[in-house]
Design a protein around this motif. Structure first.
Motif, PDB file in Angstrom:
ATOM      1  N   HIS A   1      68.353  41.378  41.548  1.00 34.81           N
ATOM      2  CA  HIS A   1      69.552  41.174  42.208  1.00 34.81           C
ATOM      3  C   HIS A   1      70.727  42.485  42.726  1.00 34.81           C
ATOM      4  O   HIS A   1      71.145  42.068  43.660  1.00 34.81           O
ATOM      5  N   VAL A  16      73.213  42.978  45.764  1.00 39.87           N
ATOM      6  CA  VAL A  16      74.692  43.292  45.567  1.00 39.87           C
ATOM      7  C   VAL A  16      75.730  44.258  45.667  1.00 39.87           C
ATOM      8  O   VAL A  16      76.529  44.338  46.453  1.00 39.87           O
ATOM      9  N   ASN A  17      74.789  45.159  45.293  1.00 41.60           N
ATOM     10  CA  ASN A  17      75.366  47.099  45.560  1.00 41.60           C
ATOM     11  C   ASN A  17      75.270  46.980  47.150  1.00 41.60           C
ATOM     12  O   ASN A  17      75.995  48.192  47.841  1.00 41.60           O
ATOM     13  N   LYS A  52      75.643  44.838  49.442  1.00 37.67           N
ATOM     14  CA  LYS A  52      76.376  44.166  49.796  1.00 37.67           C
ATOM     15  C   LYS A  52      77.753  44.971  50.149  1.00 37.67           C
ATOM     16  O   LYS A  52      78.688  44.729  51.322  1.00 37.67           O
ATOM     17  N   SER A  53      77.584  45.123  48.781  1.00 33.57           N
ATOM     18  CA  SER A  53      79.441  45.335  47.800  1.00 33.57           C
ATOM     19  C   SER A  53      79.452  47.015  49.785  1.00 33.57           C
ATOM     20  O   SER A  53      80.123  47.436  50.223  1.00 33.57           O
ATOM     21  N   ASP A  94      80.641  36.356  54.804  1.00 34.32           N
ATOM     22  CA  ASP A  94      80.444  35.078  54.058  1.00 34.32           C
ATOM     23  C   ASP A  94      81.266  33.562  54.956  1.00 34.32           C
ATOM     24  O   ASP A  94      82.563  34.026  55.207  1.00 34.32           O
ATOM     25  N   TRP A 108      73.195  39.369  54.644  1.00 31.92           N
ATOM     26  CA  TRP A 108      72.780  40.245  53.277  1.00 31.92           C
ATOM     27  C   TRP A 108      72.143  40.751  54.008  1.00 31.92           C
ATOM     28  O   TRP A 108      71.127  40.615  55.154  1.00 31.92           O
ATOM     29  N   ARG A 125      66.945  40.765  50.453  1.00 26.53           N
ATOM     30  CA  ARG A 125      67.512  39.402  49.741  1.00 26.53           C
ATOM     31  C   ARG A 125      66.257  39.911  48.875  1.00 26.53           C
ATOM     32  O   ARG A 125      64.901  39.728  49.841  1.00 26.53           O
ATOM     33  N   CYS A 174      70.860  50.177  47.133  1.00 30.90           N
ATOM     34  CA  CYS A 174      70.279  49.405  46.550  1.00 30.90           C
ATOM     35  C   CYS A 174      68.877  50.163  45.905  1.00 30.90           C
ATOM     36  O   CYS A 174      69.302  49.944  44.465  1.00 30.90           O
TER      37      CYS A 174
END
Length: 251
Positions: A25, A29-30, A32-33, A45, A57, A60, A163
């Motif tokens: 993941h 995470v990156n 979304k960041s 969120d 997101w 996924r 990503c």
């Protein structure tokens, strides 16, 4: 109805290797960041620390235990985001022109100032790659980090989607899939890269590299083996065929 451009001469997209993705993941995470502070409104969120967390997101990861037609069951981690299709139904169904495909590089985007959050694009996308942002009231999707890949303020090595930059297994690759001599096109040719759900007729730009079949060792354990010319990937069967059927059943 929003029109699609003529077939772009450049098709930027991702090649995702299902054989080396470990499902960590880091890509999600990156993604979304970066996209929370980048193109468009921040990714929401909702009830992040409550009993019913939710949010937007653009990328996924789904994990399946798959039993192929031949061989033992395998665990497959399946990253899913917008595939930037050539015949993108999310674009042609959009009543306001908010969804569009760029002629210069084939990236599909949403103009959030024109989006009214009707959700028709999410309904039309067979891959479930669009999400309604509950805070902003507009549709969100992968932008291929368009504000990053052309950003001359970044070092050249960072001008690729977040990503791809974050993947520790190098399972993600970015490039021009319209150029047969690009690294991603050669990778697709060498590994039998495949479209997701080709029966939908959307002509996805992104490609998936199938997991290599596992072979029995002398100890009975399994090990990865190369995909051979005698056993080319079969879009109707194998693990990707199973994934296609599973995703279609999910709607």
């Amino acid at each position: 109805m929003t029109m699609l451009p003529e077939t772009p001469s450049v098709k930027l997209g991702l090649v995702i290797d299902l054989d080396t993705c470990v499902g960590c993941h880091a890509c999600a995470v990156n993604c979304k960041s970066w996209n929370t502070g980048g193109y468009g409104a921040p990714l929401s969120d909702l009830d992040a620390y409550g009993s019913n967390p939710d949010g937007s997101w653009l990328n996924r990861i789904h994990t399946f235990e798959v039993t192929p037609d031949e061989g033992k069951a395998q665990l497959v981690h399946f990253p899913k985001s917008c595939l930037h299709c050539d015949d993108a139904p999310c674009v042609t169904v959009c009543p306001t022109g908010a969804s569009y495909k760029r002629a210069e590089d084939g990236i599909v985007l949403v103009n959030e100032d024109h989006c009214m959050g009707c959700g028709l694009c999410a309904w039309a996308c067979p891959y479930g790659a669009r999400e309604l942002d509950g805070d902003a009231g507009v549709m969100k999707k992968c932008t291929l980090c368009v504000d990053r890949i052309y950003n001359e303020n970044l070092p050249e090595e960072d001008r690729e989607p977040a990503c791809v930059r974050a993947c520790p297994a190098r399972a993600r690759h970015f490039g021009d899939l319209a150029d047969p001599n690009s690294a991603v096109s050669k990778l697709v040719a060498e590994r039998g890269g495949m479209d997701l759900m080709p029966g939908q007729g959307t002509k996805p730009v992104n490609k998936y590299l199938p997991p290599r079949p596992r072979r029995e060792s002398n100890t009975g354990a399994t090990a990865a083996g190369a995909v051979t010319a005698e056993r080319p990937p079969n879009p109707e069967g194998g693990i990707l065929g199973w994934l296609d059927r599973a995703l279609e059943s999910l709607g």
